[in-house]
Design an enzyme around this catalytic site. Structure first.
Site, PDB file in Angstrom:
ATOM      1  N   HIS A  76      42.355  43.883  34.847  1.00 38.49           N
ATOM      2  CA  HIS A  76      41.664  43.393  33.654  1.00 38.49           C
ATOM      3  C   HIS A  76      40.790  42.194  34.012  1.00 38.49           C
ATOM      4  O   HIS A  76      39.607  42.140  33.676  1.00 38.49           O
ATOM      5  CB  HIS A  76      42.676  43.017  32.569  1.00 38.49           C
ATOM      6  CG  HIS A  76      42.108  42.199  31.451  1.00 38.49           C
ATOM      7  ND1 HIS A  76      41.225  42.718  30.541  1.00 38.49           N
ATOM      8  CD2 HIS A  76      42.281  40.901  31.102  1.00 38.49           C
ATOM      9  CE1 HIS A  76      40.880  41.765  29.684  1.00 38.49           C
ATOM     10  NE2 HIS A  76      41.501  40.655  29.986  1.00 38.49           N
ATOM     11  N   ASP A 105       7.139  39.926  36.382  1.00 34.37           N
ATOM     12  CA  ASP A 105       8.414  40.548  36.739  1.00 34.37           C
ATOM     13  C   ASP A 105       9.222  39.504  37.480  1.00 34.37           C
ATOM     14  O   ASP A 105       8.822  38.343  37.552  1.00 34.37           O
ATOM     15  CB  ASP A 105       8.173  41.776  37.638  1.00 34.37           C
ATOM     16  CG  ASP A 105       9.310  42.779  37.536  1.00 34.37           C
ATOM     17  OD1 ASP A 105      10.420  42.449  37.994  1.00 34.37           O
ATOM     18  OD2 ASP A 105       9.101  43.872  36.976  1.00 34.37           O
ATOM     19  N   TRP A 141      44.380  38.304  39.868  1.00 35.83           N
ATOM     20  CA  TRP A 141      42.993  38.348  40.347  1.00 35.83           C
ATOM     21  C   TRP A 141      42.711  37.233  41.344  1.00 35.83           C
ATOM     22  O   TRP A 141      41.767  37.299  42.100  1.00 35.83           O
ATOM     23  CB  TRP A 141      42.017  38.263  39.175  1.00 35.83           C
ATOM     24  CG  TRP A 141      41.734  36.872  38.671  1.00 35.83           C
ATOM     25  CD1 TRP A 141      42.490  36.151  37.795  1.00 35.83           C
ATOM     26  CD2 TRP A 141      40.627  36.040  39.015  1.00 35.83           C
ATOM     27  NE1 TRP A 141      41.923  34.930  37.576  1.00 35.83           N
ATOM     28  CE2 TRP A 141      40.768  34.829  38.311  1.00 35.83           C
ATOM     29  CE3 TRP A 141      39.519  36.192  39.844  1.00 35.83           C
ATOM     30  CZ2 TRP A 141      39.865  33.780  38.416  1.00 35.83           C
ATOM     31  CZ3 TRP A 141      38.611  35.136  39.943  1.00 35.83           C
ATOM     32  CH2 TRP A 141      38.786  33.948  39.239  1.00 35.83           C
ATOM     33  N   SER A 168      26.005  41.205  45.797  1.00 37.51           N
ATOM     34  CA  SER A 168      25.184  41.489  44.620  1.00 37.51           C
ATOM     35  C   SER A 168      24.867  40.205  43.855  1.00 37.51           C
ATOM     36  O   SER A 168      23.712  39.951  43.501  1.00 37.51           O
ATOM     37  CB  SER A 168      25.921  42.477  43.724  1.00 37.51           C
ATOM     38  OG  SER A 168      25.454  42.408  42.413  1.00 37.51           O
ATOM     39  N   SER A 169      25.891  39.383  43.617  1.00 37.12           N
ATOM     40  CA  SER A 169      25.673  38.155  42.848  1.00 37.12           C
ATOM     41  C   SER A 169      24.736  37.202  43.564  1.00 37.12           C
ATOM     42  O   SER A 169      23.864  36.592  42.933  1.00 37.12           O
ATOM     43  CB  SER A 169      26.989  37.419  42.617  1.00 37.12           C
ATOM     44  OG  SER A 169      27.845  38.192  41.869  1.00 37.12           O
ATOM     45  N   HIS A 252      36.361  27.371  40.647  1.00 37.38           N
ATOM     46  CA  HIS A 252      35.948  26.528  39.539  1.00 37.38           C
ATOM     47  C   HIS A 252      34.459  26.595  39.231  1.00 37.38           C
ATOM     48  O   HIS A 252      34.093  26.747  38.072  1.00 37.38           O
ATOM     49  CB  HIS A 252      36.462  25.098  39.607  1.00 37.38           C
ATOM     50  CG  HIS A 252      36.474  24.552  38.212  1.00 37.38           C
ATOM     51  ND1 HIS A 252      37.443  24.860  37.306  1.00 37.38           N
ATOM     52  CD2 HIS A 252      35.543  23.857  37.532  1.00 37.38           C
ATOM     53  CE1 HIS A 252      37.135  24.366  36.131  1.00 37.38           C
ATOM     54  NE2 HIS A 252      35.992  23.751  36.228  1.00 37.38           N
ATOM     55  N   GLU A 254      32.820  29.141  39.592  1.00 33.93           N
ATOM     56  CA  GLU A 254      32.761  30.446  38.943  1.00 33.93           C
ATOM     57  C   GLU A 254      32.961  30.326  37.430  1.00 33.93           C
ATOM     58  O   GLU A 254      32.310  31.014  36.646  1.00 33.93           O
ATOM     59  CB  GLU A 254      33.831  31.368  39.555  1.00 33.93           C
ATOM     60  CG  GLU A 254      34.076  32.663  38.823  1.00 33.93           C
ATOM     61  CD  GLU A 254      32.932  33.644  38.922  1.00 33.93           C
ATOM     62  OE1 GLU A 254      32.067  33.445  39.795  1.00 33.93           O
ATOM     63  OE2 GLU A 254      32.903  34.587  38.134  1.00 33.93           O
ATOM     64  N   TYR A 256      32.023  27.955  35.570  1.00 31.97           N
ATOM     65  CA  TYR A 256      30.767  27.498  34.967  1.00 31.97           C
ATOM     66  C   TYR A 256      29.673  28.533  35.120  1.00 31.97           C
ATOM     67  O   TYR A 256      28.750  28.585  34.298  1.00 31.97           O
ATOM     68  CB  TYR A 256      30.385  26.130  35.524  1.00 31.97           C
ATOM     69  CG  TYR A 256      31.387  25.117  35.055  1.00 31.97           C
ATOM     70  CD1 TYR A 256      31.386  24.731  33.722  1.00 31.97           C
ATOM     71  CD2 TYR A 256      32.385  24.652  35.883  1.00 31.97           C
ATOM     72  CE1 TYR A 256      32.352  23.880  33.244  1.00 31.97           C
ATOM     73  CE2 TYR A 256      33.354  23.798  35.406  1.00 31.97           C
ATOM     74  CZ  TYR A 256      33.333  23.412  34.088  1.00 31.97           C
ATOM     75  OH  TYR A 256      34.289  22.591  33.605  1.00 31.97           O
ATOM     76  N   SER A 267      21.617  27.596  23.055  1.00 30.21           N
ATOM     77  CA  SER A 267      20.530  26.625  22.905  1.00 30.21           C
ATOM     78  C   SER A 267      19.218  27.296  22.509  1.00 30.21           C
ATOM     79  O   SER A 267      18.286  26.615  22.072  1.00 30.21           O
ATOM     80  CB  SER A 267      20.327  25.864  24.219  1.00 30.21           C
ATOM     81  OG  SER A 267      21.519  25.227  24.596  1.00 30.21           O
ATOM     82  N   HIS A 301      42.532  21.142  40.100  1.00 30.18           N
ATOM     83  CA  HIS A 301      43.264  21.081  38.826  1.00 30.18           C
ATOM     84  C   HIS A 301      43.879  22.448  38.491  1.00 30.18           C
ATOM     85  O   HIS A 301      44.660  22.553  37.561  1.00 30.18           O
ATOM     86  CB  HIS A 301      42.393  20.549  37.684  1.00 30.18           C
ATOM     87  CG  HIS A 301      41.265  21.430  37.262  1.00 30.18           C
ATOM     88  ND1 HIS A 301      40.057  20.952  36.855  1.00 30.18           N
ATOM     89  CD2 HIS A 301      41.148  22.772  37.185  1.00 30.18           C
ATOM     90  CE1 HIS A 301      39.260  21.951  36.535  1.00 30.18           C
ATOM     91  NE2 HIS A 301      39.893  23.072  36.728  1.00 30.18           N
ATOM     92  N   HIS A 302      43.484  23.482  39.237  1.00 33.93           N
ATOM     93  CA  HIS A 302      44.140  24.784  39.071  1.00 33.93           C
ATOM     94  C   HIS A 302      45.472  24.838  39.786  1.00 33.93           C
ATOM     95  O   HIS A 302      46.177  25.838  39.701  1.00 33.93           O
ATOM     96  CB  HIS A 302      43.236  25.904  39.589  1.00 33.93           C
ATOM     97  CG  HIS A 302      41.970  26.059  38.802  1.00 33.93           C
ATOM     98  ND1 HIS A 302      41.858  26.902  37.731  1.00 33.93           N
ATOM     99  CD2 HIS A 302      40.760  25.443  38.920  1.00 33.93           C
ATOM    100  CE1 HIS A 302      40.627  26.825  37.232  1.00 33.93           C
ATOM    101  NE2 HIS A 302      39.955  25.939  37.926  1.00 33.93           N
ATOM    102  N   THR A 327      29.799  18.005  28.542  1.00 35.37           N
ATOM    103  CA  THR A 327      30.036  19.097  27.602  1.00 35.37           C
ATOM    104  C   THR A 327      29.942  18.580  26.172  1.00 35.37           C
ATOM    105  O   THR A 327      29.380  19.234  25.290  1.00 35.37           O
ATOM    106  CB  THR A 327      31.409  19.733  27.852  1.00 35.37           C
ATOM    107  OG1 THR A 327      31.540  19.970  29.258  1.00 35.37           O
ATOM    108  CG2 THR A 327      31.539  21.043  27.123  1.00 35.37           C
ATOM    109  N   LYS A 330      26.436  18.332  25.050  1.00 37.39           N
ATOM    110  CA  LYS A 330      25.867  19.603  24.627  1.00 37.39           C
ATOM    111  C   LYS A 330      26.297  19.948  23.198  1.00 37.39           C
ATOM    112  O   LYS A 330      25.477  20.318  22.367  1.00 37.39           O
ATOM    113  CB  LYS A 330      26.271  20.716  25.592  1.00 37.39           C
ATOM    114  CG  LYS A 330      25.790  20.467  27.009  1.00 37.39           C
ATOM    115  CD  LYS A 330      25.798  21.718  27.846  1.00 37.39           C
ATOM    116  CE  LYS A 330      24.678  22.637  27.482  1.00 37.39           C
ATOM    117  NZ  LYS A 330      23.370  22.163  27.886  1.00 37.39           N
ATOM    118  N   ARG A 449      53.171  33.516  31.662  1.00 40.70           N
ATOM    119  CA  ARG A 449      52.139  34.559  31.712  1.00 40.70           C
ATOM    120  C   ARG A 449      52.495  35.585  32.794  1.00 40.70           C
ATOM    121  O   ARG A 449      53.374  35.338  33.621  1.00 40.70           O
ATOM    122  CB  ARG A 449      50.765  33.949  31.982  1.00 40.70           C
ATOM    123  CG  ARG A 449      50.666  33.224  33.290  1.00 40.70           C
ATOM    124  CD  ARG A 449      49.365  32.472  33.441  1.00 40.70           C
ATOM    125  NE  ARG A 449      48.248  33.355  33.693  1.00 40.70           N
ATOM    126  CZ  ARG A 449      47.172  33.029  34.449  1.00 40.70           C
ATOM    127  NH1 ARG A 449      47.093  31.830  35.014  1.00 40.70           N
ATOM    128  NH2 ARG A 449      46.194  33.867  34.626  1.00 40.70           N
TER     129      ARG A 449
END
Lengths: 525, 292
Positions: A76, A105, A141, A168-169, A252, A254, A256, A267, A301-302, A327, A330, A449
């Site tokens: 998932h 283009d 994951w 790809s990314s 991390h 990732e 963002y 925005s 922090h993870h 943040t 924003k 979890r």
């Protein structure tokens, strides 16, 4: 190349049939491919989540084996992150950035095609593992060793699928950043760029800097399993915790990567429906850049509970909490944009407003998790699950849906059905809160979890959460119906400007826009 | 050469990206099959995938070279290529950063902790109390699982020579660039021959060093974390030297045919940027893997 045209003259072909989609170099076609791919992955990844919520509907083991449950949680996440959210943002970037900056283009159109066409193959590798002996990857994951090294036949397929997604990314990101740097129409200065373009430039930078690190991390996993290296094996002088450091150095940013383009979409939408220019445009850009910078120095922090020197815990706690500042800039800017605006509440605006509120809830729970002593309590509970689903579902996914409603009339030339759009919105918003809000309570009460069973005291909230999940999943079928209707030419014809308050080059083009957006550089107002 | 941006260049649709995806799919799928025990089918897929991928590279780059020589690229295309290459090199830098990061982490934290110092010394106390932290790490916490190396790779000797070789090749490629900019094709071609030759020499010596490591020193990928970091860092670097040398060889062949002009030679610059990147990575390697 099949034909040689005259110099200074680009191909005015408009190919048809299957080769149009297979060989295309057109940013709109590629954007459409990305979006269709993302929505199909949304349903595949969503069906995995339905299995998870079905099993958790009641305590006890009901429908699937614990091993299969673990495969579902793992797949998932992988499918939703790499297959749904990221490709959806790249699809939106492909469609909108050339039109927003007045380009014909993307800068590197063939590379653009390759970025997309790696994805179906990458996901063939990944999804094929469901049918292999030993099943799909089930170690989460995040692929922590040594657990992930116990994966069966699926293991190398997982690694190589991640490699292909990464290639790809990175190629997609190189294309976006090159397009914005080099293809802007004359007069489209950096301080005139729409916020969606700005957020994507920063995202592209994050992708280029972070994805190769993931490639390195999974390569070390591969050699540890098959070639006898001991990067993550303490018996040979390595350290399994090192994987977590390398992984989250990618992981991390990732996070963002999956939220900055969402900020960009919101925005665009909020000023349109508040009929006021975006408040604090420049500060928005600096806020995005600050968030991107901070994203590289908060990764541990993870892993507060995994064990780290005290100085490390403190550093990562402070840097994490610091992210609340840009943040907050924003969120307050969006609110200030709406202040005394001439507001109207069409479907895209509803999604965007809901994004601001619900994403902020995810942000607040993130602050709670960012405090190291508190995190010792929350780590690996449903509180974490609630947190990142508020950020990713009511954050990233809501913004993507908002963007699709916002731009669909431009893409297809047809207005979507406003009544169905609002129905989709209200059903989704109510069900998604029913789905995820109780998970905060479950987590605070201590429910772990990634476990298929739970103590009976968690039964009520889990049942509610599952009901919310089924409703939320079913609501997305409305979305598919609305989009398919507009794509197949039903509905009222859209004007070029589409929305009364819409500003920017993309709204000066016809709806739908011509196959090549701008053959001549447009005049920038 | 068209210098105005009043007309844009957008390439026609192309089958090469899809061919590349198919090639990579066969290559990675085949590798995965081979690693998971299906050696026959896996090797077949890898072989096909590799061939298809090489065909794609030749076809795609061939098409781009043809378009460039046909005068179809304006300055804007040139700048796009430059940005593309620059960002690609940054992504490569970050790929190496993962392995350098692993090396630094292991040397700074993991090995000392295993040796009983710092915040996470419990593994030392309960698992391997006799383990002594050193670097290069030859005596492992649990030697039974590994091929124990007899000695570490010294910085003097081949690695030092290789450093000189690679640094000189950076100079020769710059000398070739001077020739190109001055319109001196002889200097350009000679400079490139020298650069490619030095690159090949580097790879030869590296192969010799690996041979010694495996046979004489018993230093292997399976020799614990020192062997792991040593071979992964130098191995990926060597692979990049090979890629850079192939790029430069193509540029050399094109130079001999007179493809480049003093003002219009992006391919040369891209290959030389890449070469300098490989060079800088080696310097980092030489200092942190061999010297310190």
């Amino acid at each position: 190349m099949t034909e040689i045209a005259l110099p200074q003259h680009h191909e005015h072909e408009h190919p048809s049939g299957i080769t149009r989609w297979l060989f295309t170099t057109n940013h709109k076609d590629i954007g459409t491919l990305y979006l269709l791919f993302a929505v199909s992955m949304l349903f595949i990844g969503g069906s995995f989540a339905m299995v998870v919520r079905l099993e958790l509907f009641q305590p006890g083991l009901q429908f699937v084996s614990p091993h299969f449950f673990n495969q579902m949680t793992t797949m998932h996440a992988l499918v939703m992150i790499f297959g749904a959210v990221m490709p959806a943002f790249v699809g939106l970037a492909n469609w909108m950035i050339p039109m927003m900056i007045g380009a014909p283009d993307m800068a590197l159109p063939r590379l653009n095609n390759w970025s997309f066409w790696l994805l179906p193959f990458a996901f063939t590798l990944l999804l094929s593992t469901l049918f292999m002996p030993g099943g799909a990857p089930s170690g989460g994951w995040t692929m922590y060793p040594p657990l992930v090294l116990q994966t069966g036949m699926a293991f190398p397929f997982l690694i190589f699928a991640v490699h292909l997604m990464g290639i790809s990314s990175v190629m997609g990101a190189i294309n976006v950043i090159t397009t914005v740097f080099n293809m802007r129409a004359p007069g489209m200065t950096y301080h005139k760029l729409p916020l969606f373009v700005w957020t994507w430039v920063v995202t592209a930078f994050l992708l280029i800097a972070a994805m190769p690190v993931l490639a390195g991390a999974v390569t070390m996993l591969l050699t540890d399993k098959y070639f006898g290296t001991s990067f993550f094996n303490a018996a040979g002088g390595g350290d399994p915790v090192m994987f977590q450091h390398v992984f989250w150095f990618f992981g991390h940013p990732e996070v963002y990567i999956m939220i900055l383009p969402a900020f960009g979409i919101v925005s665009q939408i909020v000023p349109t429906f508040a009929r006021k220019p975006l408040f604090g445009y420049t500060s928005m850009i600096y806020a995005v850049a600050s968030i991107a910078f901070l994203s590289f120095i908060v990764w541990a922090h993870h892993m507060f509970t995994v064990g780290m020197p005290l100085a490390g815990e403190l550093f990562f706690m402070y840097s994490t909490v610091l992210i609340a500042v840009p943040t907050g800039v924003k969120v307050f800017n969006w609110v200030a944009t709406m202040w005394r605006g001439s507001m109207s509440f069409e479907t895209p605006m509803l999604w965007a407003l809901c994004f601001i509120i619900l994403f902020s809830i995810g942000g607040f729970s993130g602050l709670m998790l960012g405090l190291a002593p508190a995190d010792f309590q929350y780590q690996d509970t449903y509180f974490v699950v609630a947190h990142f689903h508020y950020v990713l579902v009511t954050g990233a996914v809501f913004a993507i849906i908002a963007g699709v409603y916002f731009w669909l009339p431009k893409w297809t030339g047809r207005m979507y059905d406003e009544r169905l759009g609002k129905l989709h919105f209200w059903l989704s918003t109510i069900s998604v809160n029913l789905l995820f809000f109780p998970q905060h309570f479950l987590g605070l009460a201590g429910m772990p979890r990634r476990i298929p069973d739970y103590a009976v005291q968690y039964a009520e909230w889990n049942m509610l959460s599952s009901i919310g999940a089924f409703l939320f999943g079913a609501s997305q079928l409305i979305f598919v119906y609305v989009v398919v209707r507009a794509m197949s030419g039903h509905g009222e014809k859209a004007t070029d400007q589409v929305w009364e308050g819409a500003r920017g080059l993309e709204w000066t083009l016809s709806s739908p826009p011509p196959y090549h957006s701008f053959n001549e550089p447009p005049k920038v107002p | 050469m068209n210098t105005s941006v009043s007309h844009y260049y957008v390439p026609a649709s192309s089958h090469w990206p899809l061919v590349g995806s198919l090639g990579l799919f066969a290559l990675t799928g085949g590798s995965a099959l081979a690693l998971s025990g299906h050696l026959g089918l896996g090797s077949f897929g890898m072989g096909i995938g590799f061939v298809v991928f090489v065909i794609m590279l030749c076809g795609w780059f061939g098409a781009v070279i043809g378009e460039s020589q046909g005068g179809r690229y304006n300055d804007q295309v040139d700048v796009s290529f430059r940005w593309g290459m620059a960002w690609f090199i940054l992504s490569e830098v970050m790929f190496f950063a993962a392995f350098f990061g692993a090396l630094f982490y292991v040397r700074q934290f993991a090995v000392p902790w295993l040796g009983g110092s710092g915040d996470k010394a419990l593994a030392h106390e309960f698992l391997w109390p006799s383990f002594v932290a050193t670097w290069p790490l030859l005596q492992l916490p649990d030697a039974g699982q590994f091929t124990v190396a007899k000695q570490a790779m010294a910085a003097a000797g081949l690695p030092a020579v290789n450093t000189l070789i690679l640094l000189s090749s950076g100079a020769t490629v710059t000398w070739a660039h001077w020739g190109l900019k001055a319109g001196n094709r002889r200097q350009l071609v000679r400079g490139l021959w020298l650069t490619v030759g030095l690159g090949a020499l580097f790879l030869g010596l590296q192969a010799h060093e690996y041979w010694d490591a495996y046979t004489l020193m018993n230093l292997r990928l399976t020799s614990g974390i020192y062997g792991s970091t040593f071979f992964m860092l130098t191995g990926f670097h060597g692979a990049h030297v090979l890629i850079g040398a192939i790029m430069l060889s193509v540029v050399l062949a094109r130079s001999r045919r007179g493809h480049f002009t003093p003002t219009h030679h992006f391919a040369f610059e891209a290959a030389s940027w890449y070469w300098h990147f490989v060079d800088v990575v080696w310097l980092g390697l030489f200092v942190t893997v061999y010297l310190l």
